[in-house]
Design an enzyme around this catalytic site. Structure first.
Site, PDB file in Angstrom:
ATOM      1  N   CYS A  35      16.493   8.902  14.469  1.00 25.77           N
ATOM      2  CA  CYS A  35      16.066   8.492  13.130  1.00 25.77           C
ATOM      3  C   CYS A  35      16.866   7.321  12.576  1.00 25.77           C
ATOM      4  O   CYS A  35      16.466   6.706  11.591  1.00 25.77           O
ATOM      5  CB  CYS A  35      16.150   9.680  12.172  1.00 25.77           C
ATOM      6  N   HIS A  80      16.801   7.210   4.997  1.00 26.27           N
ATOM      7  CA  HIS A  80      15.837   7.771   5.942  1.00 26.27           C
ATOM      8  C   HIS A  80      15.064   8.888   5.253  1.00 26.27           C
ATOM      9  O   HIS A  80      15.636   9.743   4.588  1.00 26.27           O
ATOM     10  CB  HIS A  80      16.582   8.298   7.171  1.00 26.27           C
ATOM     11  N   ASN A  89       8.331  12.662   7.702  1.00 30.05           N
ATOM     12  CA  ASN A  89       9.433  12.041   8.426  1.00 30.05           C
ATOM     13  C   ASN A  89       8.866  11.296   9.631  1.00 30.05           C
ATOM     14  O   ASN A  89       8.370  11.911  10.576  1.00 30.05           O
ATOM     15  CB  ASN A  89      10.416  13.130   8.869  1.00 30.05           C
TER      16      ASN A  89
END
Length: 328
Positions: free
Chosen positions: A114, A255, A285
């Site tokens: 990520c 993020h 996500n």
């Protein structure tokens, strides 16, 4: 002094939507449970058969070129950040280059989970500042649905598919562009967030398939704790190194993993939520693609000279933060 700047940005989300009501018919969950815990209402899913992350990445790169007016043959390097490559080999970046007709570009994949966008952006910065290349594309492409276990209600509501691309070019304007970054890795985090099967340590067998080892595993509590702590400390570190306070920074762009993580980081770093860019409610996500997708969505709110802090945390554990001054 030569530095690197983001001179263009574009993103692509597939049309198909998987909302919480639809998800509740697939697994034992409901909209209230998901919204309360992670702040997600829907996610985009790539349902087209036979295509992977490269399809998403190609669409984002094509939009980037169209919006900047840069010709495909002008791109010298394409760095693809992904945890969901089309194949173990060849690289997904090479497939994107073919799809977007980047005939003169060298390309490779990199994997920092990520945190992939800010790590790849640091690589692009190094190419630009060294003078080796002048036009570098960073593309983050993630078909997260390919690794999600839709029988695990603790993880399947979290993830969506998407891609984003940025053009990185030189600037000599003082104080502009990518200014600084800090990165860290801790291999002790491996057990908390990983895909157990399919790699050289645990190759594919019928037993690994039956065990679901080729799907994402996450220990949510451990990840939450480390994500909050490490995104916070890395953001504060890069701010301290550059004599910045929350008042100096126009926006924090974290993020988009979990709204509760974002809120905890913002609160402890003393950023009011109106200075935090968030789009997780309708994207979920999207791993490495989440920060640039969010940046692209809010780009009309940004002004030249805005000081931005980007921060991310992912498997590895891998995390960090970047300070950049917007120059578009």
């Amino acid at each position: 002094m030569l530095n690197a700047r983001i001179s263009g940005i574009a993103s692509y989300l597939p049309d198909d939507i998987l909302d919480n009501e639809m998800l509740s018919k697939m697994v034992d969950t409901n909209d209230e449970w998901i919204t309360t815990r992670v702040g997600i209402k829907q996610r985009h899913i790539l349902h087209m058969p036979g295509v992977g992350s490269s399809y998403l990445g190609t669409k984002a790169v094509e939009k980037l070129l169209a919006s900047t007016g840069v010709k495909p043959e002008e791109i010298e390097v394409l760095i693809c950040a992904t945890s969901n490559p089309d194949y173990r080999f060849p690289s997904t970046g090479s497939i994107i280059c073919q799809g977007a007709n980047l005939t003169n570009a060298y390309s490779y994949d990199m994997e920092a989970a990520c945190a992939g966008f800010i790590v790849a952006l640091q690589e692009a910065r190094a190419y630009i500042c060294s003078g080796i290349y002048k036009k570098v594309v960073v593309v983050c492409a993630e078909k997260m649905s390919s690794m999600v276990n839709y029988q695990d209600r603790s993880t399947c509501p979290l993830f969506g598919d998407g891609a984003a691309a940025v053009l990185v070019e030189p600037t000599e304007e003082e104080g502009m562009g990518i200014r600084d970054a800090v990165f860290h890795v801790d291999g002790n985090g491996r057990e908390h967030l990983l895909m157990r099967g399919g790699g050289s340590a645990n190759p594919t067998t019928q037993a690994t398939l039956d065990a679901g080892d080729h799907l994402l595993f996450q220990d949510g509590r451990a990840v939450y704790k480390h994500a909050v702590t490490n995104m916070l400390t890395s953001s504060l570190d890069v701010m301290a190194r550059n004599n910045l306070t929350a008042e100096d920074v126009a926006y924090l762009i974290p993020h988009q993993a979990n709204l509760r993580i974002i809120e905890a980081v913002a609160d402890r770093a003393k950023f009011p939520m109106d200075k935090v860019l968030v789009n997780i409610e309708h994207t979920g996500n999207t791993s490495a693609a989440s920060i640039p997708i969010c940046l692209d969505e809010y780009k009309d709110r940004l002004h030249k000279g805005d000081k931005l802090i980007l921060t991310a945390f992912g498997a590895g554990f891998t995390w960090g933060a970047m300070y950049l001054v917007w120059d578009m």
